[in-house]
Each structure stands twice: as structure tokens, then as C-alpha cells.
Scaffold this motif. Sequence first.
Motif, mmCIF file in Angstrom:
data_model
loop_
_atom_site.group_PDB
_atom_site.id
_atom_site.type_symbol
_atom_site.label_atom_id
_atom_site.label_comp_id
_atom_site.label_asym_id
_atom_site.label_seq_id
_atom_site.Cartn_x
_atom_site.Cartn_y
_atom_site.Cartn_z
ATOM 1 N N ALA A 195 47.656 50.156 38.838
ATOM 2 C CA ALA A 195 48.645 49.161 38.407
ATOM 3 C C ALA A 195 48.178 47.750 38.739
ATOM 4 C CB ALA A 195 49.996 49.450 39.052
ATOM 5 N N ALA A 196 47.516 47.582 39.870
ATOM 6 C CA ALA A 196 47.039 46.254 40.263
ATOM 7 C C ALA A 196 45.979 45.761 39.273
ATOM 8 C CB ALA A 196 46.476 46.284 41.679
ATOM 9 N N PHE A 197 45.063 46.633 38.880
ATOM 10 C CA PHE A 197 44.031 46.251 37.926
ATOM 11 C C PHE A 197 44.655 45.931 36.566
ATOM 12 C CE2 PHE A 197 40.495 46.862 34.983
ATOM 13 C CZ PHE A 197 39.521 46.084 35.600
ATOM 14 N N ALA A 198 45.629 46.729 36.158
ATOM 15 C CA ALA A 198 46.318 46.469 34.886
ATOM 16 C C ALA A 198 47.015 45.112 34.938
ATOM 17 C CB ALA A 198 47.319 47.576 34.583
ATOM 18 N N ALA A 199 47.657 44.818 36.071
ATOM 19 C CA ALA A 199 48.361 43.538 36.216
ATOM 20 C C ALA A 199 47.385 42.363 36.139
ATOM 21 C CB ALA A 199 49.126 43.512 37.531
ATOM 22 N N VAL A 200 46.241 42.482 36.801
ATOM 23 C CA VAL A 200 45.234 41.416 36.752
ATOM 24 C C VAL A 200 44.710 41.268 35.321
ATOM 25 C CG1 VAL A 200 42.914 40.749 37.512
ATOM 26 C CG2 VAL A 200 44.593 41.572 39.179
ATOM 27 N N SER A 201 44.442 42.377 34.663
ATOM 28 C CA SER A 201 43.938 42.339 33.293
ATOM 29 C C SER A 201 44.926 41.644 32.356
ATOM 30 C CB SER A 201 43.653 43.761 32.797
ATOM 31 O OG SER A 201 43.224 43.730 31.457
ATOM 32 N N VAL A 202 46.175 42.027 32.443
ATOM 33 C CA VAL A 202 47.185 41.412 31.573
ATOM 34 C C VAL A 202 47.417 39.954 31.964
ATOM 35 C CG1 VAL A 202 49.606 41.508 30.851
ATOM 36 C CG2 VAL A 202 48.254 43.605 30.970
ATOM 37 N N GLY A 203 47.355 39.648 33.253
ATOM 38 C CA GLY A 203 47.482 38.252 33.680
ATOM 39 C C GLY A 203 46.378 37.387 33.104
ATOM 40 N N LEU A 204 45.139 37.875 33.180
ATOM 41 C CA LEU A 204 44.017 37.135 32.600
ATOM 42 C C LEU A 204 44.164 37.037 31.077
ATOM 43 C CD1 LEU A 204 41.056 38.568 34.711
ATOM 44 C CD2 LEU A 204 42.037 36.252 34.836
ATOM 45 N N GLY A 205 44.627 38.123 30.459
ATOM 46 C CA GLY A 205 44.858 38.100 29.014
ATOM 47 C C GLY A 205 45.930 37.094 28.630
ATOM 48 N N SER A 206 46.960 37.004 29.441
ATOM 49 C CA SER A 206 48.036 36.035 29.172
ATOM 50 C C SER A 206 47.502 34.611 29.236
ATOM 51 C CB SER A 206 49.171 36.221 30.178
ATOM 52 O OG SER A 206 49.734 37.504 30.040
ATOM 53 N N GLY A 207 46.672 34.353 30.235
ATOM 54 C CA GLY A 207 46.051 33.036 30.322
ATOM 55 C C GLY A 207 45.149 32.764 29.131
ATOM 56 N N ALA A 208 44.407 33.785 28.723
ATOM 57 C CA ALA A 208 43.513 33.635 27.563
ATOM 58 C C ALA A 208 44.307 33.316 26.299
ATOM 59 C CB ALA A 208 42.675 34.898 27.372
ATOM 60 N N MET A 209 45.498 33.909 26.179
ATOM 61 C CA MET A 209 46.318 33.623 24.992
ATOM 62 C C MET A 209 46.715 32.150 24.957
ATOM 63 S SD MET A 209 48.763 36.929 24.385
ATOM 64 C CE MET A 209 49.183 37.326 26.079
ATOM 65 N N ILE A 210 47.111 31.603 26.091
ATOM 66 C CA ILE A 210 47.510 30.191 26.130
ATOM 67 C C ILE A 210 46.308 29.298 25.881
ATOM 68 C CG2 ILE A 210 48.513 28.367 27.571
ATOM 69 C CD1 ILE A 210 50.465 30.614 26.479
#
Length: 165
Positions: A78-93
Motif C-alpha cells: 500500500a505504501a508503494f502504491a500511495a507513493v506511485s499515485v502521489g508521484l502520478g498526481s504530481g505528474a498530472m499537474i
Amino acid sequence: MTPLLALTISIAVLGGVDTYLTATVLPIPVWVTFIAWASFFACGGTSAGFVKSVASNWIGVIISSFCLLAIAAAPGSAAFAAVSVGLGSGAMILASSHRALGFPPAIVFGFASTVGTVAATGSPITDASITNPALTAAFYILVGAAFGFVSEKFADVLATRRATA
């Protein structure tokens, strides 16, 4: 006919057609095409809105695919998934800073459509066939944007036809 009534009729008719097609012929949940359809209008409609919407949605598909591939490499974390989605969210912006992609919600719509397609179809992002969820979402995003474009043109015809009659 008022433009609002014309658009109401156009979307009602085409929304029914879209729902029928996704329930019978097209192997995708109707919400993928509806999200892309809404994105078309949110990006301003017309030809320019079509291009901006599809490009933004597809960037979201690409970013979510990288996130899902990273998550697949570390299943159950879950921690890796959270980091991945967090980085993806930043990439979207960050991606939305490009003039052609200047509407962040449309990028998020593409991201969510891909993740939802994975969940709805049960196909993993690592599927190396034509049924890969990213390819599926990308194609049906194009279909949804086309429904948006057609519904706008159909509404224009209805409004103009009644106004001149």
C-alpha cells in the motif's frame, strides 16, 4: 428551438445510443465514454475542445499506466502504491502546465478511466494484448469525445433548424 433544449434532446438521444452500444457491442463500461464526453464539453467543445480533451485524457492514461506498472512491480504494498499515485498526481499537474493540456481535470479523467477500466475488466495493466486496459480506455475515450462532438453538432442543427423554420 432554444440551444438548451436542442442540446438536451441531442444528449438524451445520443446518451441512449451510447448506453445501448456499451451494453451490447462495445466491451467497456458506459462511464468511460461518458467521462470523455463530459471532458469534451469541459474543454470547451468544438474541434479545439475535442483535441484538448482527448490529448489531456490520453496523458492521464499514460501517467496512470506508469503508476499501475510500478504498482504491479511491488504487489501488495500500500505504501508503494500511495507513493506511485502521489508521484502520478504530481505528474498530472506538471503536464497540465503545457498549453495544449491546460485543464488538469481532463488529465485526471483519463487517469481515472484507466484505473477504472482495470478494475471493471479485471485485465491487468501488464496485459500484452489488444485488451490491455490502457489501450481500451484510450480508444473509448476517443469514442466518448466523438459522442461529445456529434452531440454538439446535432444540437446546433436542431437549434438552427427550428430557428429558421
